[in-house]
Design an enzyme around this catalytic site. Sequence first.
Site, PDB file in Angstrom:
ATOM      1  N   LYS A   1       1.743 -73.845 -84.445  1.00  0.00           N
ATOM      2  CA  LYS A   1       2.266 -75.193 -84.710  1.00  0.00           C
ATOM      3  C   LYS A   1       1.633 -76.209 -83.757  1.00  0.00           C
ATOM      4  CE  LYS A   1       6.571 -73.309 -86.501  1.00  0.00           C
ATOM      5  NZ  LYS A   1       7.961 -72.906 -86.241  1.00  0.00           N
TER       6      LYS A   1
ATOM      7  N   ASP B   1      12.584 -79.574 -88.679  1.00  0.00           N
ATOM      8  CA  ASP B   1      12.744 -78.278 -89.351  1.00  0.00           C
ATOM      9  C   ASP B   1      13.686 -78.405 -90.550  1.00  0.00           C
ATOM     10  OD1 ASP B   1      11.202 -76.158 -88.517  1.00  0.00           O
ATOM     11  OD2 ASP B   1      12.486 -75.658 -86.802  1.00  0.00           O
TER      12      ASP B   1
ATOM     13  N   GLN C   1      12.555 -72.943 -81.746  1.00  0.00           N
ATOM     14  CA  GLN C   1      12.078 -71.768 -82.495  1.00  0.00           C
ATOM     15  C   GLN C   1      13.174 -70.697 -82.569  1.00  0.00           C
ATOM     16  OE1 GLN C   1       9.005 -71.582 -84.045  1.00  0.00           O
ATOM     17  NE2 GLN C   1       9.648 -69.627 -84.895  1.00  0.00           N
TER      18      GLN C   1
END
Length: 293
Positions: free
Chosen positions: A52, A119, A96
């Site tokens: 990412k 997200d 994460q």
Amino acid sequence: MNLLDGKLVSAKIKEDIKVEAAAFTAASGRKPHLVAILVGNDGGSETYVASKMRNCELVGFDSTNIRYDVDITEEQLIAKIKEINVDPTIDGLIVQLPLPKHIDPDKITEAIDYRKDVDGFHPINLGRMQRNLPCFIPATPYGILLMLAHYGIDTAGKKAVVVGRSNIVGSPMSILLARNSNPGNCTVTLTHSRTQNLAEEVLQADIIVAAIGKKNFVTADMVKPGAIVIDVGINREDSTETKSGFKLYGDVDFDNVAEKASWITPVPGGVGLMTIVGLLKNTLEAAKGTIYG
Ligand SMILES: NC(=O)c1ccc[n+]([C@@H]2O[C@H](COP(=O)([O-])OP(=O)(O)OC[C@H]3O[C@@H](n4cnc5c(N)ncnc54)[C@H](OP(=O)(O)O)[C@@H]3O)[C@@H](O)[C@H]2O)c1
């Protein structure tokens, strides 16, 4: 069989993002900025976050990776999130997953300002998604929609079977495919580990989305000829054949299913690359304020 080529599609969309990011930077005097928090040393998570960050640099974003030891407390993590929420130089924040057991992922998700939740896991974004309102769509389902749109695949009226009901993939995917939108307008069945006669359900599908986390779970006998097969699974196995020391497998028995499918995503080179694109698009939209101002 036609390949839904994540390498090709993600590269093309990233070129477009790069152009838009440069325009944003020229107008605002700063780059879009994504922060990723990583707790602990999970090998898979480290790989995903590194990818990412690398992709942010590639399209002209700033990126910051904040790392914590596995023993950070929930309170400490939430305090950091609150700091980032009010930092005007940061547009997007992701934490994460998975997190260590002593940290409640729901509390963490809700601590993130929904306007920086790139997200798309915050209940406000999920609720707005269900209502077909502008929002951050969870990156993996968003990437899958972008892939279907790129290839001009008509989903309206099709029967879709989603296998797996996680909050990050299966559930939002089932909502998105059922929405009155394009791609969308499917008749959707959402299946999981308690589903009876799963193979028969999957066999009815014009579109299969496999998000289970089990290598080769979807076999050729479960697939109707001509079906569109989207493989979300990423299953890592140690290997002496690769430089990295591991090999990736999907949830679909690719070689045999490919012979029956009309379209299919490979693993690697499919949905994983599109997930990054979904995240980058959300971050750009957060920076530009196109969704929440
Ligand atoms: N490509 C990408 O970018 C990307 C992104 C995210 C995840 N992934 C991968 O996608 C896979 C799924 O991830 P996830 O986070 O959605 O997984 P998850 O949270 O572990 O959920 C797995 C789902 O599969 C269902 N399931 C498990 N065994 C089953 C069975 N025998 N029959 C039917 N359903 C079964 C579970 O049912 P229950 O709910 O009943 O337990 C659950 O809903 C993993 O391999 C993950 O690494 C890839």
